[in-house]
Design a protein around this motif. Structure first.
Motif, short mmCIF file in Angstrom:
data_model
loop_
_atom_site.label_atom_id
_atom_site.label_comp_id
_atom_site.label_asym_id
_atom_site.label_seq_id
_atom_site.Cartn_x
_atom_site.Cartn_y
_atom_site.Cartn_z
N GLU A 198 41.57 -13.82 -5.86
CA GLU A 198 42.84 -13.19 -6.26
C GLU A 198 43.00 -11.83 -5.58
O GLU A 198 44.05 -11.52 -5.03
N GLU A 199 41.91 -11.06 -5.60
CA GLU A 199 41.97 -9.73 -5.00
C GLU A 199 42.21 -9.84 -3.49
O GLU A 199 43.00 -9.09 -2.91
N LEU A 200 41.54 -10.79 -2.88
CA LEU A 200 41.67 -10.99 -1.43
C LEU A 200 43.12 -11.28 -1.05
O LEU A 200 43.67 -10.71 -0.10
N VAL A 201 43.74 -12.14 -1.81
CA VAL A 201 45.10 -12.57 -1.47
C VAL A 201 46.13 -11.50 -1.80
O VAL A 201 47.11 -11.33 -1.09
N THR A 202 45.87 -10.72 -2.87
CA THR A 202 46.90 -9.76 -3.29
C THR A 202 46.74 -8.39 -2.66
O THR A 202 47.73 -7.71 -2.39
N THR A 203 45.49 -7.95 -2.38
CA THR A 203 45.35 -6.56 -1.92
C THR A 203 45.00 -6.42 -0.44
O THR A 203 44.97 -5.32 0.08
N THR A 204 44.68 -7.53 0.25
CA THR A 204 44.34 -7.40 1.67
C THR A 204 45.34 -8.20 2.51
O THR A 204 46.06 -9.05 1.98
N PRO A 205 45.39 -7.93 3.80
CA PRO A 205 46.33 -8.67 4.66
C PRO A 205 45.84 -10.08 4.99
O PRO A 205 46.27 -10.67 5.98
N PHE A 206 44.95 -10.63 4.15
CA PHE A 206 44.36 -11.93 4.46
C PHE A 206 45.41 -13.00 4.75
O PHE A 206 45.32 -13.74 5.73
N LEU A 207 46.43 -13.07 3.89
CA LEU A 207 47.46 -14.11 4.06
C LEU A 207 48.20 -13.94 5.38
O LEU A 207 48.60 -14.91 6.02
#
Lengths: 285, 317
Positions: A67-76
């Motif tokens: 969740e954190e990866l998808v919401t707080t980083t430009p991963f998507l």
């Protein structure tokens, strides 16, 4: 005496089988172990990872890191760029390499041998040698730091092996079919479109998957030719994450799991055909 | 055509055993423009994005390249002289050899063992073969990330396990010690490279005639002797070609080293190809960077020439 010998052989064979089974499982554990560690870590609560002497198997599983990866980083954003590059590079690779493979498999022309050797050699030069001048060249063409530019470079690098792979497939299609078509008065274009292409489809699936894996995984060109979030692909993004989130192994491994899934699934779906092609020619590995 | 016959035919340049005996009839369509039309897009793409940059990079190595303006100033072999004159040149060459030959020889041994294992019949062999090939399809960045975590001195699985079993007393900083950095990188590359090696050798093994093996057995050959006199000669061409290809690719492979150690600590894991990239982008010296890469390519030329010799028969068939 006479009864003990067969028993001993049976025992020996049984022991051999067990040993073989253990060896197989051991190899599989060595190969897949790192992936399992990554998956488990990505599901471990953050606090458990920070404390020294963390357990490999967490006390509870959580998807908080995802969740954190998808919401707080430009991963998507990186994911989208990787998909875009693949969506451009894979069709280009397939179109040009299918044409080239048919030319090499079905026609005799001057310089054919030279082209084949050239295709092999194209994959053997150090990537860094090309990177050095490609950067300026892409800038001159207005393709630096663009998705299209990276996709074209990837397509150019996937094409030699894809051609080599498809030529192998084309060579195994019997010529009688085309000869029948010729007798019936079909033109070269018709023969290729109606008769040859449908038969080449399995080969195209393998070549397309190869091109997808190459572009999805490629690091050095992507690192050098992209410099903003809007163009960076997953490998470059993950590389940045390694620097940025040094001790956030929950985040890093979550990104790793999500990045590896598409290639692994794609690979497993076509592995039989792809492996035949891998063994058959020159492939970067 | 089965996978193994395809492999055998292409890799060794010999006709595959189970192939129809009729010689390939290439339609006599000489002079037709069709092949040119079909071939042109591929040629253009590869020429623009690989051929031309290759020539231009070689030209760079003979010039002083201004980073900001891109202006070239011909200096002849000055870049080469200065590159070879640095104190680190020969050590870098040595490390490149250790990295390349170390990794490939271990992959060869491991790949051969694994291929012999997989050549036995067992349930789900196809699935098994697919699973062990996963590392080949894994992005190098991800391989780096996984191993960085496993080898982590504080919380990594390997150090914890080694400490837990009492083999070591203090965590080993695998990637940040001069003595362990390069060997560790080699082991990671071996981990990633063994499956591909095994699959290639397996394909060759499967094309070895069973009858030949049987008749050797009947003639009194033991398993070792059958392998030595029947199997080995049959798979040797594949082994040679695969080894050559792996030598070429491994020496060119910089991703893993770049991400995990950046060539360090110090220069203890810097190879020629990595030095080329670092000189170009960290030191912004395109001319010298290109010179390193050209030197690397010259060494490779020996292997490439061997490879072309071994495969030429097929390309001209």
């Amino acid at each position: 005496m006479s009864t003990s010998t067969p028993t001993r052989i049976r025992v020996g064979r049984y022991a051999g089988k067990t040993g073989f089974g253990i060896a197989l499982i051991g190899v599989l554990a060595l190969v897949l172990g790192p992936y399992l560690v990554m998956l488990l870590t990505s599901l471990t609560p953050r606090e458990e990872l920070v404390g020294a002497g963390a357990n490999l198997i967490p006390s509870e599983f959580t998807i908080a890191s995802y969740e954190e990866l998808v919401t707080t980083t430009p991963f998507l954003s990186y994911l989208r760029n990787s998909l875009l590059v693949a969506a451009i590079a894979v069709p280009i690779t397939l179109i040009v390499s299918t044409g080239a493979a048919i030319a090499m498999s079905r026609f005799d022309f001057r310089g054919r041998g030279a082209v084949m050797i050239g295709l092999l050699l194209a994959q053997m030069f150090p990537a860094v040698l090309l990177v050095i001048s490609l950067q300026g060249q892409l800038r001159g063409m207005g393709l630096m730091d663009t998705t299209l530019g990276l996709a074209l470079v990837h397509a150019a690098f996937a094409t030699p092996f894809a051609t080599w792979l498809l030529k192998g497939f084309a060579d195994s299609i019997p010529r009688e079919i085309e000869e029948a078509g010729q007798i019936d008065g079909a033109s070269s274009a018709q023969i290729i479109r109606i008769l040859l292409l449908p038969l080449l489809r399995p080969g195209m699936v393998a070549a397309g998957t190869y091109a997808f894996i190459l572009t999805w995984n490629e690091f050095l060109y992507a690192l050098t030719f992209t410099s903003q979030t809007a163009t960076r692909t997953l490998p470059v993004g993950l590389h940045l994450f390694i620097g940025e989130y040094q001790i956030r192994w929950d985040l890093l491994t979550a990104g790793g799991v999500l990045s590896v899934l598409p290639v692994v699934i794609g690979f497993l779906l076509v592995q039989k055909r792809l492996v035949a092609g891998l063994a058959a020619g020159a492939v970067k590995g | 055509m089965t996978s193994s016959t395809l492999t055998e035919a292409v890799v060794t340049g010999r006709p595959a055993p189970r192939r129809p005996v009729t010689r390939r009839r290439r339609p006599a369509r000489r002079g037709s423009i069709a092949p040119l039309v079909l071939l042109a897009p591929a040629i253009v793409l590869v020429a623009v994005f690989a051929g031309y940059p290759l020539v231009r990079s070689i030209w760079f190595s003979l010039n002083d390249v201004s980073v900001f303006t891109g202006v070239l100033d011909f200096v002849g072999f000055e870049n080469f002289a200065s590159v070879i004159g640095t104190a680190e040149f020969y050590p870098t060459l040595g490390r490149t050899a250790v990295w390349t030959f170390g990794a490939v020889s271990l992959q060869l041994v491991g790949g051969l063992c694994l291929a012999l294992m997989l050549n036995n019949r067992f349930p789900m062999r196809g699935v098994y073969r697919g699973l062990i090939m996963i590392p080949w399809a894994t992005p190098s960045v991800l391989v780096a990330l996984m191993w960085k975590w496993i080898l982590d001195p504080n919380n990594g699985v390997l150090n914890q396990w080694l400490l837990g079993t009492g083999i070591i007393d203090a965590p080993i900083e695998f990637l940040s010690q001069n003595s362990t950095a390069l060997p560790t990188l080699i082991m990671i590359d071996v981990w990633q490279g063994i499956p591909l090696f095994a699959i290639m050798i397996l394909a060759a093994l499967q094309s070895v005639s069973g009858e030949l093996k049987e008749s050797a057995q009947i003639d009194g050959c033991g398993p070792v002797s059958v392998f030595r006199h029947v199997v080995l000669p049959a798979i040797l061409p594949t082994i040679l070609i695969t080894t050559l290809l792996r030598l070429i690719w491994t020496s060119n492979y910089v991703d893993l080293i770049f991400i995990l150690t950046g060539g360090g600590p110090g220069t203890s894991s810097t190879t020629l190809a990595l030095e080329s990239y670092l000189t170009t982008y960290k030191a912004s010296d395109f001319g010298s960077g290109a010179a390193y890469a050209v030197i690397q390519a010259l060494f490779l030329a020996v292997f490439i020439a061997l490879y072309v010799r071994l495969t030429r028969k097929d390309a001209n068939r």
